[in-house]
Write an enzyme that holds these catalytic residues in place. Structure first.
Site, PDB file in Angstrom:
ATOM      1  N   HIS A   1       0.848  -1.186   0.000  1.00 19.36           N
ATOM      2  CA  HIS A   1       0.000   0.000   0.000  1.00 19.36           C
ATOM      3  C   HIS A   1       0.882   1.234   0.000  1.00 19.36           C
ATOM      4  CE1 HIS A   1      -3.219   2.786   0.913  1.00 19.36           C
ATOM      5  NE2 HIS A   1      -2.557   3.200   1.981  1.00 19.36           N
TER       6      HIS A   1
ATOM      7  N   LYS B   1      -1.053  10.993   1.091  1.00 17.85           N
ATOM      8  CA  LYS B   1      -0.140  10.519   0.043  1.00 17.85           C
ATOM      9  C   LYS B   1      -0.672  10.859  -1.354  1.00 17.85           C
ATOM     10  CE  LYS B   1      -0.303   6.246   1.460  1.00 17.85           C
ATOM     11  NZ  LYS B   1      -1.187   6.432   2.613  1.00 17.85           N
TER      12      LYS B   1
ATOM     13  N   ARG C   1      17.272  15.344  13.112  1.00 13.14           N
ATOM     14  CA  ARG C   1      17.457  16.728  12.704  1.00 13.14           C
ATOM     15  C   ARG C   1      18.602  16.891  11.697  1.00 13.14           C
ATOM     16  NH1 ARG C   1      15.405  20.347  16.599  1.00 13.14           N
ATOM     17  NH2 ARG C   1      16.069  21.981  15.124  1.00 13.14           N
TER      18      ARG C   1
END
Length: 315
Positions: free
Chosen positions: A142, A163, A247
């Site tokens: 999927h 999406k 980060r």
């Protein structure tokens, strides 16, 4: 248990415009299950050790000229033994007609006989490439598969995360859709995967509140693509304030699919984030990394040099 796939011989005949010189009684039911193709040179000389009868057999100018120097009786014995192994079919390249003994033994052992006008090496290479893709291990996942700046991005995440909406935004920005909702992934080599859409839903995108749209007809044929290599997996997750996200991107993350490790980016989303732009940057960054440039490592090394140079100094 590993699932195996097969290709009907009739499909191969149609795909490569082959001529059927003799169709066995089970011609319609014959299926190829291995991607390799064999040229039975040693077998024509009588050496059948390690012979693989599951492979399609191909004879070209070399093999046909060899048997042409044999007497009719010797040719009959040679083809009788060869066809007794009941391989899927014998393909004769370069439009060389099969001689009488070859045709008689093919009928005797009920083995399909095919002909091609292509040179031997050309048809062998093309068939192996075709079978490798058609018989490759596969799964259906999927997600959404997009081509962004030449990179195949597989977007995954929970249903309703956005999406399909992001895919349409990327299409509007000039990128191409491969598959929406269901992506059929094939392992075409030991280290690469390709993705495509099931034929039933190809070119279609479902947008909640609007319905199903045909991307090819709405945006043009340049907005879609049949298949693409999967270069990067993007896991789209809801933003959570108490979760520590990467980060810097120093540590490489991967997702294993069919035994192949594909680079993985986890991208948190919340209102106000332009996901299409982020995915474009992710695609370009992935291309840079493949070319040997890693901005995260460069930034980390720059910070380390800064602290090393200023160590011991007082403010």
């Amino acid at each position: 248990m590993t699932e195996t796939y097969s290709v009907p011989l009739t499909r191969l005949v149609e795909e490569f415009h082959l001529t059927v010189a003799y169709a066995a009684t089970d011609y319609e039911a014959i299926r190829l299950t291995v991607e390799d193709v064999a040229r039975p040179g040693l077998q024509l000389a009588g050496y059948f050790d390690h012979f693989e009868p599951m492979r399609l057999q191909v004879m070209g100018n070399v093999e046909m000229s060899y048997v042409g120097k044999l007497s009719p009786a010797e040719r009959a014995i040679t083809f009788d033994r060869l066809f007794s192994y009941k391989f899927p079919a014998l393909l004769i390249a370069r439009n060389i007609p099969p001689d009488q003994q070859c045709l008689e033994m093919a009928k005797k052992h009920n083995v399909t006989l095919l002909r091609s006008q292509e040179p031997t090496s050309t048809i062998v290479s093309a068939i192996i490439t075709y079978l490798r893709a058609a018989l490759a291990p596969r799964i259906t996942r999927h997600g959404v598969l997009m081509e962004v700046y030449g990179e195949g991005l597989l977007l995954i995440g929970e249903s309703g995360i956005g999406k399909s909406e992001t895919a349409v935004e990327l299409v509007k920005r000039g990128h191409r859709l491969i598959a929406d909702d269901a992506v059929e992934i094939r392992k075409v080599s030991s280290n690469s995967l390709t993705g495509t859409a099931p034929a039933l839903i190809r070119n279609y995108v479902e947008l909640r509140g609007i319905g199903v749209i045909n991307v090819a007809k709405l945006f043009g044929m340049g907005a879609v693509k049949a298949e693409n290599e999967i270069n990067l997996v993007v896991n789209i997750v809801p933003w959570t304030n108490n979760h520590a996200y990467d980060r810097l991107g120093v540590e490489d993350q991967f997702m294993e699919i069919l035994g192949v490790n594909i680079p993985l980016n986890t991208i948190p989303v919340r209102p106000g984030r332009n996901l299409a732009v982020i995915l474009e940057v992710a695609a370009m960054n992935n291309r840079q990394r493949k070319m040997g440039y890693n901005p995260a490592l460069e930034f980390t090394e720059q910070i380390n040099r800064h602290f090393d140079q200023n160590m011991g100094q007082t403010v």
